[in-house]
Motif scaffolding. Structure first.
Motif: not given
Length: 496
Positions: A394, A346, A350-351, A342-344, A338-340, A401, A354
């Motif tokens: 998200s 986007l 996109d993910n 993915l960019v939730l 969640h914090h490292q 995910q 990257m």
């Protein structure tokens, strides 16, 4: 204690719950299990008054549940301790316990009385933390106990624990379960949500399985076999099949080393040395305080070492530099998706793309067609269940995910793959799919470094190194026994 009868909930065309019933009796620890997307979170939101069911009823102690708008009444019945803490880190323990309920006059707070009330509350439930400590300084374990105590202070005796062991090591889990049993004896009832079925058998008396938004079964834990429980969750027979390194042929002795770590020291680890050959899986095991996560993050460049060197495919690696690690051929599934990972906000596309934007267009500007094709390939290869590449990550289940994170890690076809808790927070079916990909990657000749708290994940490893206190203290070849590995992790001697 609580009863949900024929509860249904829809979000637009999506059926989140379909005619689900659940009864939890007082003083019980009742497990709620199911795959990601089975409906567990929706049911919890209804049981805690955050959502109103479209159909069905909720009762507490035989009485109808309060109106959704009456938050104070709900707090007296039920509370949820989530996987991600809801304490306010910059406030003290005492302030968190009685937030918006502080003692004092109209315009003042009696700090002495507040601390005394906090100490009395914590003592009554055996929670040993300093009431003046900032909540952000507490361990994950102590934050959970503070949240439980806060819930009990409202009068609630029904507590939902949502993945409470996800960030705890073995010793902290044992302490949590011991406190749960003590609280049960004092009249507290738990709804225990976990993907770790061993924990269900250890701490729960009953289990309810949800699948595809519906109720599958409710049974006493003592009367349902592990395989039967997995079959109920997946809808298929056979349960989780994990490739075991002990069952495959040993790697030839002349295979090249893909990763060499020599005398590496840094945050919470010291003088760590190991190598991983092409087509080999090396596991790192240990408690959360062992330094294993920090070692893996240093290999990928998320941390800079204080000493030592790293070599990839025979070439020195510039440390403390993620782009350098990518260029050297290292892919990584980080510890916290969640914090490292993915960019939730986007999309999946996109993910997933990257790390390869420089390959999809000049100056890192990807042509829409190339980006979409790459993303569609990822959806197919990694069996990501989604509406399409433009869906926001998200909106996906935890397992899907994690598949997106893995797809991005492998997008550049790295020679070394670092996996940190790769199956954390995913259901048994997604776990099997993720581990199958890892085994496929190994068979393709990539070197894999896998760091995990899950013994099933480590079955893939040809060797498992055990870290304790920041140092390598043991090595176990494939075929190790659970008891031997866990004893080494905990630093205890087994009676022979």
């Amino acid at each position: 204690m609580v009863s949900a009868s024929r509860v249904g909930k829809r979000y637009g065309p999506t059926v989140a719950l379909r005619d689900v019933s659940l009864t939890v009796t007082p003083g019980q620890s009742h497990a709620l299990v199911g795959r990601n997307g089975a409906g567990k979170s929706t049911l919890v939101s209804i049981l805690t008054g955050l959502s109103k069911p479209d159909t069905g009823t909720i009762e507490f102690g035989g009485e109808p549940a309060p109106p959704v708008a009456d938050r104070e009444a709900w707090r007296r019945h039920v509370a949820c301790v989530y996987q991600h803490s809801t304490v306010i880190p910059h406030l003290s323990v005492a302030e968190n316990l009685f937030l918006n309920r502080q003692s004092g006059g109209r315009f003042a707070i009696s700090w002495r009385r507040l601390r005394a009330q906090a100490r009395e509350l914590l003592d009554s439930w055996g929670v040993e933390v300093d009431v003046d400590t900032s909540a952000g300084e507490l361990s994950v374990e102590d934050r959970q106990f503070v949240e439980i105590a806060r819930s009990l202070s409202y009068g609630a005796r029904f507590i939902v624990l949502d993945e409470p062991t996800a960030q705890l090591d073995h010793q902290a889990i044992d302490r949590l379960f011991a406190r749960m049993r003590e609280m049960q004896a004092a009249g507290v009832t738990f709804l225990f949500i976990s993907h770790h079925l061993r924990e269900v058998y250890e701490v729960c008396q009953a289990v309810t399985v949800l699948r595809d938004a519906g109720h599958v079964l409710t049974a006493p834990v003592a009367e349902i076999a592990h395989a039967e429980l997995i079959d109920a969750m997946t809808g298929e027979r056979g349960g989780l099949t994990v490739a075991d390194a002990a069952a495959r042929e040993a790697l030839a002795s002349d295979v090249d080393e893909a990763l060499v770590v020599d005398g590496l020291s840094g945050d919470e680890f010291d003088d760590v040395t190991f190598s991983v050959r092409r087509g080999e899986v090396l596991g790192l095991a240990g408690s959360n305080a062992s330094g294993k996560h920090q070692v893996a993050e240093t290999v990928y460049g998320l941390r800079a070492p204080a000493a030592g060197r790293i070599t990839v495919a025979g070439r020195p690696l510039k440390t403390g530099d993620v782009p350098a690690a990518l260029e050297a051929g290292i892919g990584c599934v980080p510890r916290d998706r969640h914090h490292q990972g993915l960019v939730l906000g986007l999309s999946i596309a996109d993910n997933a793309t990257m790390t390869v934007l420089d390959r999809l267009g000049p100056g890192g500007i990807a042509a829409p067609g190339a980006r979409t094709r790459t993303a569609r390939t990822a959806l197919s290869e990694y069996d990501i269940v989604a509406a399409g590449p433009d869906q926001a990550v998200s909106d996906l289940s935890g397992g899907n995910q994690q598949k997106v994170v893995l797809a991005r890690a492998l997008a550049r076809d790295p020679g070394v793959v670092v996996l940190i808790n790769p199956t954390a927070g995913v259901d048994v079916k997604s776990k099997g799919a993720l581990l199958a990909v890892v085994d496929r990657v190994r068979a393709d000749g990539k070197a894999v470094l896998i760091v995990s708290d899950e013994l099933d994940d480590l079955r893939l490893a040809d060797r498992v190194l055990v870290l304790r206190g920041g140092r390598v203290v043991g090595e176990h070849d494939a075929g190790w026994a659970d008891g031997d590995l866990v004893a080494d992790i905990e630093g205890v001697e087994l009676d022979v």
